[in-house]
Design an enzyme around this catalytic site. Structure first.
Site, PDB file in Angstrom:
ATOM      1  N   LYS A   1       0.851  -1.192   0.000  1.00  0.00           N
ATOM      2  CA  LYS A   1       0.000   0.000   0.000  1.00  0.00           C
ATOM      3  C   LYS A   1       0.883   1.236   0.000  1.00  0.00           C
ATOM      4  CE  LYS A   1      -1.536   2.805   2.933  1.00  0.00           C
ATOM      5  NZ  LYS A   1      -1.471   3.996   2.095  1.00  0.00           N
TER       6      LYS A   1
ATOM      7  N   GLU B   1      10.239   0.917  10.087  1.00  0.00           N
ATOM      8  CA  GLU B   1      11.210   1.994   9.823  1.00  0.00           C
ATOM      9  C   GLU B   1      10.485   3.294  10.116  1.00  0.00           C
ATOM     10  OE1 GLU B   1      14.295   1.621   9.191  1.00  0.00           O
ATOM     11  OE2 GLU B   1      14.344  -0.509   8.760  1.00  0.00           O
TER      12      GLU B   1
ATOM     13  N   CYS C   1      13.998  10.612   6.729  1.00  0.00           N
ATOM     14  CA  CYS C   1      14.093  10.219   8.139  1.00  0.00           C
ATOM     15  C   CYS C   1      15.519  10.343   8.676  1.00  0.00           C
ATOM     16  CB  CYS C   1      13.603   8.792   8.296  1.00  0.00           C
ATOM     17  SG  CYS C   1      14.379   7.693   7.116  1.00  0.00           S
TER      18      CYS C   1
END
Ligand code: NAP
Length: 530
Positions: free
Chosen positions: A226, A301, A335
């Site tokens: 997704k 993550e 990130c």
């Protein structure tokens, strides 16, 4: 050459140098000072993607392109113009369950293929990704906004994961355990876990998808993925190329739309044996809790709050260069982007001046415009968050050296910004900025720097700049981060483990460890053997 122009790299060279497996490719191009001239209008990019048959707007279930069962669609925007790019099938629970059923049905035959057979199909997929690097890179820029040179390189990053794992899986051995009885023989087998539900974010929409499905599929798992509703198009193009490569129906499925419904379907289904997620810590925690229902393997993550620790003995040029590359990659929306720039007193002013000069050479604009090094933020919510963080910092005494406000281009463009006199109690120090703002905070001693760095629930990436080898070891060992860069910026690589300590996640992507999340370990004991 300015930092601005260094942030552009030559794409044709990327093709010929394509043996590179990793993100370092980008650094390499920066360092080689390759330069491309880019200028294109979004409409011709869309036309090119459509001509290549890569502009897909339906979900992929059991090898078939499908509309949402109720015909609903959602709009995908170009963040650089605000224009609608596509209406994409808005799927939910029913479609997710059917995709899970397809993946489950395909698991037996896919997992029974030899690794060589699976790798061969995945190699075709890789070749197609490379053959379509241009269209895929443009599609990334259209829906995500990053400069198209970064879009082209994101394709290389994603493809490098696929290439790494289709090779690495050939070395995924079991074990023989010395027997505990004379007539026993004891073994460890590694087997694919089953159907994997993968959920990916918008910031690297193509690379993140490939980073998840590559190890899973190489091991013999089947997947339902997704992508984010903000950027589903590049992942859908990857799905189209999977079909063209001959990946069997049901092995790779894609649904998008109502995230909570699709997520809940993944969590509730006993057929889904692993969830792999990249995204915010808040959503990651919900998924972790939900995965308990059916006791799934999970790999997470999650968000970061990366410190960059700059010591008095750092090389100024190396430091500014390292920081610029990783901070302004993708407009700070990663990130591993340095969030807290901790600078020792002795070098602080000199460093702040050099950094400001470098930041002034960046060029903000539309990703297809020539010379642009920084695109827009993904949406209004991201813009408002950054404005609020800067406002809070300034109201508490931080000073703006450059930037600090919306860019004159409007929409979600924000000026590359340097703040000084930031302190730990400001929101900007405890929040993942996810934007082009460098927040500088002074420190006096090494102990203080380590304390400040570790004073966070996040533990993804941390950076150290020093010329002192002993300090480098001491600090690298003392900080609680899964990825540590010393005198270097953009350090991830497909061959290196990527993941966080503390609330930044569970498990590792990339490297030989990246297979573990998709494998079950089976202890096999044969008795009465002699
Ligand atoms: P996000 O809001 O958590 O979304 C990530 C994905 O989760 C999207 O596909 C989203 O779908 C989906 N999602 C949202 N709510 C869900 C729910 N209730 N159930 C199931 N799925 C749900 O994160 P983001 O804003 O896209 O990404 C930014 C975050 O990702 C940052 O915190 C960043 O640090 C983190 N990140 C981490 C890494 C890493 O490797 N550690 C890498 C990249 C990004 P929709 O978009 O369709 O709503």
């Amino acid at each position: 050459m300015t930092y601005g122009s260094q942030l552009l790299f030559i794409v044709s060279e990327g093709f010929s140098r394509f043996g590179f497996h990793n993100l370092l490719l980008i650094c390499h191009f920066y360092r080689q000072n390759f330069l491309i001239q880019i200028s294109m209008d979004p409409q011709s990019a869309i036309a090119q993607v459509k001509r290549a048959g890569l502009f897909r707007t339906q979900g992929l279930i059991g090898g078939k392109w499908m509309d949402a069962y109720d015909g609903k669609t959602f709009e995908v925007y170009n963040p650089a113009t605000g224009e609608v790019l596509a209406n994409v099938a808005c799927m939910g629970k029913k479609e997710a369950n059917d995709a899970i059923a397809s993946a489950h049905a395909a698991f037996t035959s896919w997992s029974k293929l030899t690794t060589a057979e699976r790798s061969k199909l995945m190699r075709k997929w890789y070749d197609l990704l490379i053959a379509h690097q241009t269209e895929l890179g443009q599609l990334i820029t259209l829906e995500q906004g990053k400069p198209v040179a970064e879009g082209y390189n994101e394709v290389l990053i994603g493809a490098s994961c696929l290439e790494f794992f289709l090779e690495e899986v050939k070395h995924c051995y079991g074990d023989i355990i010395p027997q505990t009885q004379a007539d026993r023989r004891m073994f460890v087998l590694k087997q694919p876990v089953g159907v994997v539900g993968a959920i990916t974010p918008w910031n690297l929409p193509l690379a993140m998808a490939l980073r998840k499905v590559s190890p899973a599929m190489a091991c013999g798992c089947t997947v339902v993925i997704k992508p984010s509703e903000l950027t589903p198009l590049s992942a859908l193009a990857v799905a189209e190329l999977a079909l063209q490569a001959g990946i069997p129906p049901g092995v790779f499925n894609m649904v998008m739309g109502f995230a909570p419904e699709i997520g809940d379907a993944f969590l509730a289904s006993p057929k889904v044996r692993a969830i792999t997620f990249t995204g915010s810590t808040a959503v990651g925690k919900m998924l972790l809790a939900g995965a308990a229902q059916t006791v799934k393997k999970t790999s997470m993550e999650l968000g970061g709050n990366a410190p960059s620790m700059i010591f008095d003995d750092a090389d100024l040029e190396v430091t500014v260069k390292g920081l610029m590359i990783v901070k302004f990659f993708n407009c700070g929306q990663t990130c591993i982007s340095p969030n807290r720039i901790l600078v020792q007193e002795g070098i602080h002013d000199k460093f702040a001046a050099a950094l400001t000069k470098a930041v002034q050479t960046l060029r903000v604009g539309h990703g297809f415009d020539e010379g642009v090094t920084q695109g827009p933020l993904i949406n209004q919510a991201a813009l408002h968050k950054i404005e609020a963080l800067v406002e809070d910092a300034v109201s508490q005494g931080a000073k703006v050296l450059v930037g600090g406000k919306r860019h004159s281009l409007g929409l979600t463009f924000y000026e590359p910004t340097v703040l000084v006199d930031v302190t730990s109690d400001m929101l900007i120090s405890s929040t993942e900025i996810f934007g082009p703002v460098l927040a500088l905070q002074r420190f006096k001693t090494e102990e203080e720097a380590i304390h400040l760095a570790n004073d966070s629930n996040a533990g993804l990436a941390g950076y150290i700049y020093t010329e002192n080898l002993r300090r480098c070891w001491r600090v690298a060992e003392a900080i609680e981060f899964g990825i540590v860069g010393v005198n270097d910026g953009l350090i991830p690589a497909a061959s290196a483990p990527f993941g966080g300590f503390k609330q930044s996640g569970l498990g590792r992507e990339g490297s030989k460890y990246g297979l573990d999340d998709f494998l079950e370990i089976k202890y096999l004991c044969l008795g009465n053997m002699v």
